[in-house]
Design a protein around this motif. Sequence first.
Motif, mmCIF file in Angstrom:
data_model
loop_
_atom_site.group_PDB
_atom_site.id
_atom_site.type_symbol
_atom_site.label_atom_id
_atom_site.label_comp_id
_atom_site.label_asym_id
_atom_site.label_seq_id
_atom_site.Cartn_x
_atom_site.Cartn_y
_atom_site.Cartn_z
ATOM 1 N N VAL A 110 76.204 -9.151 -25.469
ATOM 2 C CA VAL A 110 75.056 -9.859 -24.913
ATOM 3 C C VAL A 110 75.544 -11.210 -24.396
ATOM 4 C CG1 VAL A 110 72.835 -10.887 -25.523
ATOM 5 C CG2 VAL A 110 73.490 -8.690 -26.502
ATOM 6 N N CYS A 111 75.141 -11.578 -23.194
ATOM 7 C CA CYS A 111 75.574 -12.848 -22.597
ATOM 8 C C CYS A 111 74.944 -14.042 -23.338
ATOM 9 C CB CYS A 111 75.205 -12.894 -21.122
ATOM 10 S SG CYS A 111 73.442 -13.102 -20.781
ATOM 11 N N ASP B 292 73.106 -16.510 -22.277
ATOM 12 C CA ASP B 292 71.696 -16.767 -21.963
ATOM 13 C C ASP B 292 70.777 -15.856 -22.771
ATOM 14 O OD1 ASP B 292 72.346 -18.751 -20.143
ATOM 15 O OD2 ASP B 292 72.238 -17.402 -18.406
ATOM 16 N N CYS B 293 71.173 -14.605 -22.932
ATOM 17 C CA CYS B 293 70.362 -13.654 -23.692
ATOM 18 C C CYS B 293 70.447 -13.916 -25.193
ATOM 19 C CB CYS B 293 70.769 -12.227 -23.368
ATOM 20 S SG CYS B 293 70.348 -11.755 -21.671
ATOM 21 N N ARG B 294 71.594 -14.401 -25.668
ATOM 22 C CA ARG B 294 71.722 -14.739 -27.095
ATOM 23 C C ARG B 294 70.648 -15.728 -27.524
ATOM 24 N NH1 ARG B 294 77.733 -15.255 -29.327
ATOM 25 N NH2 ARG B 294 76.587 -16.505 -30.804
ATOM 26 N N LEU C 85 67.708 -15.761 -26.761
ATOM 27 C CA LEU C 85 66.428 -15.071 -26.907
ATOM 28 C C LEU C 85 66.340 -14.236 -28.184
ATOM 29 C CD1 LEU C 85 66.123 -13.765 -23.236
ATOM 30 C CD2 LEU C 85 65.120 -15.857 -24.202
ATOM 31 N N ILE D 104 66.588 -8.531 -28.822
ATOM 32 C CA ILE D 104 66.603 -9.309 -27.587
ATOM 33 C C ILE D 104 65.902 -8.484 -26.524
ATOM 34 C CG2 ILE D 104 68.039 -10.382 -25.812
ATOM 35 C CD1 ILE D 104 70.198 -10.759 -28.015
ATOM 36 N N ASN D 105 64.809 -9.016 -26.005
ATOM 37 C CA ASN D 105 63.995 -8.286 -25.020
ATOM 38 C C ASN D 105 63.660 -6.877 -25.507
ATOM 39 O OD1 ASN D 105 63.969 -10.466 -23.227
ATOM 40 N ND2 ASN D 105 65.870 -9.815 -22.276
#
Length: 77
Positions: free
Chosen positions: A8-9, A11-13, A15, A54-55
């Motif tokens: 997970v990138c 930016d996504c971390r 979230l 995440i999402n």
Amino acid sequence: MPRYPRYVCADCRALAVDQYGRLVEFFNTGFLGTGCAGSYRDDQSAYLSDQCWINGQRCTAKEARFGGIVIEVTEHE
């Protein structure tokens, strides 16, 4: 083949949440970038799981091979 194909990138971390939607973060516990632990972002209390969402996708946090933390999307069970 990449070492962490489902990572997970950054930016996504940011979230990452627990199963109830509360924001969590993961970090190394050792001085040299070893170990993996989690905490809640709002009050820094311990988060006692390596699982996050995440999402809507279930993910797992772990110690990366050469230090640091990697979060990967969990494969479908």
